[in-house]
Design an enzyme around this catalytic site. Structure first.
Site, PDB file in Angstrom:
ATOM      1  CB  CYS A  12     -25.778  10.856  14.873  1.00 46.86           C
ATOM      2  SG  CYS A  12     -25.882   9.261  15.711  1.00 46.86           S
ATOM      3  CB  CYS A  15     -26.813   8.196  12.436  1.00 37.79           C
ATOM      4  SG  CYS A  15     -27.950   8.175  13.837  1.00 37.79           S
ATOM      5  CG  ASP A 410      18.051   8.492  -1.478  1.00 40.22           C
ATOM      6  OD1 ASP A 410      18.879   7.634  -1.791  1.00 40.22           O
ATOM      7  OD2 ASP A 410      17.846   9.518  -2.149  1.00 40.22           O
ATOM      8  CG  ASP A 629      14.013  11.709  -4.977  1.00 37.54           C
ATOM      9  OD1 ASP A 629      13.121  10.850  -5.135  1.00 37.54           O
ATOM     10  OD2 ASP A 629      15.019  11.774  -5.696  1.00 37.54           O
ATOM     11  CG  ASP A 633      14.467   6.944  -4.195  1.00 37.66           C
ATOM     12  OD1 ASP A 633      15.241   6.188  -4.799  1.00 37.66           O
ATOM     13  OD2 ASP A 633      14.839   7.980  -3.626  1.00 37.66           O
TER      14      ASP A 633
END
Length: 733
Positions: A12, A15, A410, A629, A633
């Site tokens: 549910c 619930c 990049d 990559d 980075d």
């Protein structure tokens, strides 16, 4: 601390939202996220007694939804997940009771259509009461238990009041009909939810059911065993047509491998001795044996499954909004029902009519369709992405992707392939041949593992040049390599000292000479002259000097991926700004940008400069995605609205980014943004559809046109339609 528990049989949605809210308020709990799609409850916080924690959560579940069991999370094996031979006794009872109810409803319809068919009213009334009790008993029982525990505004209480109210106003057949179709709708809603959950999980669960282990102690006998038992270093057999069961390296045999299930890449790859393969790929042609490099828990198939399950518990803003909305929606509709039952009745005296209308409000006030449809839509989107080799870290990432206005990319390894190749060999003058220049450079670079060095060696080998590996090698970080070379041979294999007569120190074949291979800073360090900078050159310049004499340069380039231009053009056409970020020189960046139609270029950047550019891009264009990559980075990935790692799903990439592209293709970026927009659209479709239908039925009820039967459709019927609408995303191309 972090903990994952399993809340079994919690289906549910309304619930589940209440349970989740109560758990968040427990002492020591910092966050609690329940994913109805996987039944996993993920907790963070500080608690002393784990078993006491489980007992407290179990008490909360018992107070809100009967039958929920709190257990430790342990992912079942693939074989168990595929086993559908569970006990369906409760389903059979439910279907039997529903069948009895349908018989009485058919009887009711016949007595209306065909005059003369019927039975004494007292018997008929008794039969309807029996049918009502059979159908409504579980609902009435749960409603009574919840009232005693203070849980009033749930679907069981609302349905009980609605149907009992119908009996009070002498609408017994309608009360039976409403509870009948509520039970039917509830049954199919749970089935649809389970089916959706199973379909999504099966789509991303590529774990093997068994592994064929080569027992080298018994002459290579094949032993079939569960993948959990296989250890690193063991040898396994993979037959044609089989899934690669575990990450490993090919020891014997050759074949073609379909990597599409993992990376989404449609073109099979060639695999032979030494090739590393990821689990989940398909062996298409030949029999191979492999060395197991990672156990099942660390293999790619498990990483993908973990990523999808983790994503399911990360809830988007729309999901949290709907949960908050549901808390106030139900009390408001119940309040309206009371107003409709009392005020118009006092004014008109038509108590029967307005109480009946108020009862339709109660039936339609359950918010399950709203609460359930949104997480299933996002879970389907996450499942679709994983099938395309894209791992998403949750619904919030999908929301962010749908709003992206700019994509910063990049250059090296993202727009380009990341594979350096010799673009040109340029001797200083005719006294030095290209082959001699390449041989001299390869002799020094052969001791280095740098990608640029390897590309020079590969180019020399491709031309069948022979060279003696240099000695006394010294590698200077950021500058290049220094070494000593004895003799140089060209294509014809002859001594070529005469071809480099201008080079000091290389007077005879037996003498060695110092060779410099690197950038301008290296040549300046050793006082080499004769070189002039060329800012317009595309690629990386590798300068070569023999002795103190500059003899030429080698240009190393990294070409765009085959689909980069097409993908970037699609992003531009969709109104998304494309920006290239690179540490390379401007000439190299502009060369790639021109080939791929990137809108904007920023070159010669350090990692902190890239972050600054991304922040400026967000300020100018709006939400920004950065794709790199995933390892070098990390600051930029963290600083962007969405960080994407273009790679093979390495641990560092998965950790640093919001999105991991297993297939190194920019088309994946286009697909995931389109998918995010479609997923968010479907989620809002479900929300709007559910609310509009409920409002229409309430208005029609006020006008006297909508009965409680319509209200049942507005509750369970709408839930089923929203679930079916959500599952469409899983199969979206």
């Amino acid at each position: 601390m972090e903990e994952t528990l399993l809340l079994k049989d919690l289906n549910c949605a309304n619930c589940a939202a209440k349970i989740e809210d109560r758990i968040r308020k427990m002492a020591g709990i910092e966050s609690a996220d329940f994913a109805i799609a996987t039944h996993q409850l993920r907790l963070t916080g500080a608690w002393e007694d784990r078993e006491a924690l489980k007992c407290e959560i179990q008490a909360i579940c018992d107070a809100i939804e009967e039958g929920v069991t709190v257990t430790d999370y342990e992912r079942p094996s693939k074989a168990l997940m595929d086993d559908h031979s569970h006990d369906h006794g409760s389903d059979a009872v439910t279907i039997g009771i529903i069948g009895v109810g349908l018989i009485f409803m058919i009887y009711e319809a016949l007595t209306t259509i065909v005059p003369g068919i019927g039975m004494p009213e007292s018997i008929e009334t008794a039969i309807y009461y029996i049918a009502y009790v059979l159908l409504a008993f579980p609902v009435l029982k749960t409603a009574g238990r919840n009232i005693l525990k203070g849980e009033i505004f749930d679907e069981n209480f609302l349905m009980s009041i609605a149907t009992l109210g119908a009996i009070v106003i002498d609408a017994l057949p309608e009360a039976v009909g409403v509870i009948l179709f509520y039970r039917i709708g509830e049954f199919f809603e749970h089935k649809a939810t389970d089916r959706s959950r199973t379909e999504i999980m099966n789509a991303v669960d590529m774990r093997p059911q068994e592994v064929r282990v080569v027992d080298e102690c018994c002459g290579g006998e094949i032993i079939v065993m569960a993948p959990e038992r296989v250890e690193v270093g063991w040898t396994i057999e993979v037959r044609p047509g089989d899934l690669i069961p575990l990450d490993g390296t090919v020891l014997d045999g050759s074949t073609r491998v379909n990597t599409a299930p993992v990376t989404g890449e449609p073109v099979p790859i060639r695999a032979e001795r030494g090739t590393q393969l990821l689990s989940g790929c398909i062996n298409e042609s030949g029999r191979i044996t492999m060395r197991v490099d990672k156990p099942l828990g660390e293999s790619m198939v498990t990483k993908i499954l973990d990523a999808v399950e983790n994503a399911a518990s990360s809830k988007p803003k729309i999901d949290r909004f709907i949960t908050r909305f549901a808390r106030v929606y139900t009390p408001i509709v119940v309040g309206l029902a009371l107003i409709v039952a009392i005020i118009p009745s006092l004014l008109t005296g038509e108590w029967h009519k307005w109480i009946y209308t108020a009862l339709t409000f109660l039936v339609i006030s359950c918010p399950c369709a709203l609460v359930l449809s949104v997480p299933l839509a996002f879970f389907s989107g996450i499942g679709n992405a994983s099938k395309q080799g894209i791992l998403l870290k949750g619904g919030r990432v999908i929301e962010a992707l749908a709003g992206v206005k700019a994509v910063a990319l990049d250059k090296t390894g993202t727009i380009t392939s990341g594979e350096f190749k010799v673009h040109s060999v340029e001797p200083v003058n005719d006294s030095v041949s290209e082959s001699v220049l390449l041989s001299v450079a390869a002799a020094v670079e052969s001791v280095s593992t740098h990608p640029i060095a390897q590309s020079i060696v590969e180019a020399a080998n491709a031309q069948n040049l022979t060279f003696t590996v240099s000695s006394d090698v010294q590698e200077l970080a950021g500058e290049g390599i220094v070494g000593r070379v004895i003799g140089v041979q060209g294509l014809d294999g002859a001594v070529t000292a005469d071809k480099v007569a201008i080079v000091q120190g290389l007077a005879s074949r037996g003498e060695d000479v110092q060779v410099l291979v690197g950038n301008r800073r290296l040549l300046e360090r050793y006082d080499v002259t004769g070189y002039s900078a060329d800012a317009s050159v595309y690629g990386t310049e590798v300068l070569v000097a023999v002795g103190k004499q500059y003899v030429g340069r080698i240009i190393i380039s990294d070409e765009p991926r085959v689909d980069s231009a097409t993908a970037i053009q699609k992003l531009n056409a969709n109104g998304i700004k494309t920006i290239m970020l690179t540490g390379d020189a401007l000439a190299s960046a502009e060369y790639i940008a021109k080939q791929t139609t990137v809108s904007e270029v920023h070159a010669s950047l350090l990692p902190q400069d890239k972050l600054f550019v991304v922040q400026n891009t967000r300020a100018v264009y709006g939400p920004t995605m950065f794709v790199g990559d995933g390892i070098n980075d990390a600051p930029v990935l963290a600083g962007a609205d969405v960080g994407g790692a273009m790679g093979s799903g390495a641990d560092a990439a998965i950790e640093a980014s919001d999105v991991v592209f297993m297939r190194p293709s920019l088309q994946s970026i286009v697909h995931v943004i389109d998918l995010a927009k479609a997923t968010l659209s479907v989620a809002w479709q479900n929300v709007v559809f559910a609310i509009v239908v409920k409002v229409i039925i309430m208005v029609l009820g006020l006008m006297g046109y909508a009965s409680m039967w319509w209200a049942v459709f507005g509750d369970t019927g709408v839930s089923i339609l929203c679930i079916l609408n959500s599952i469409r995303i899983l199969n979206r191309k």
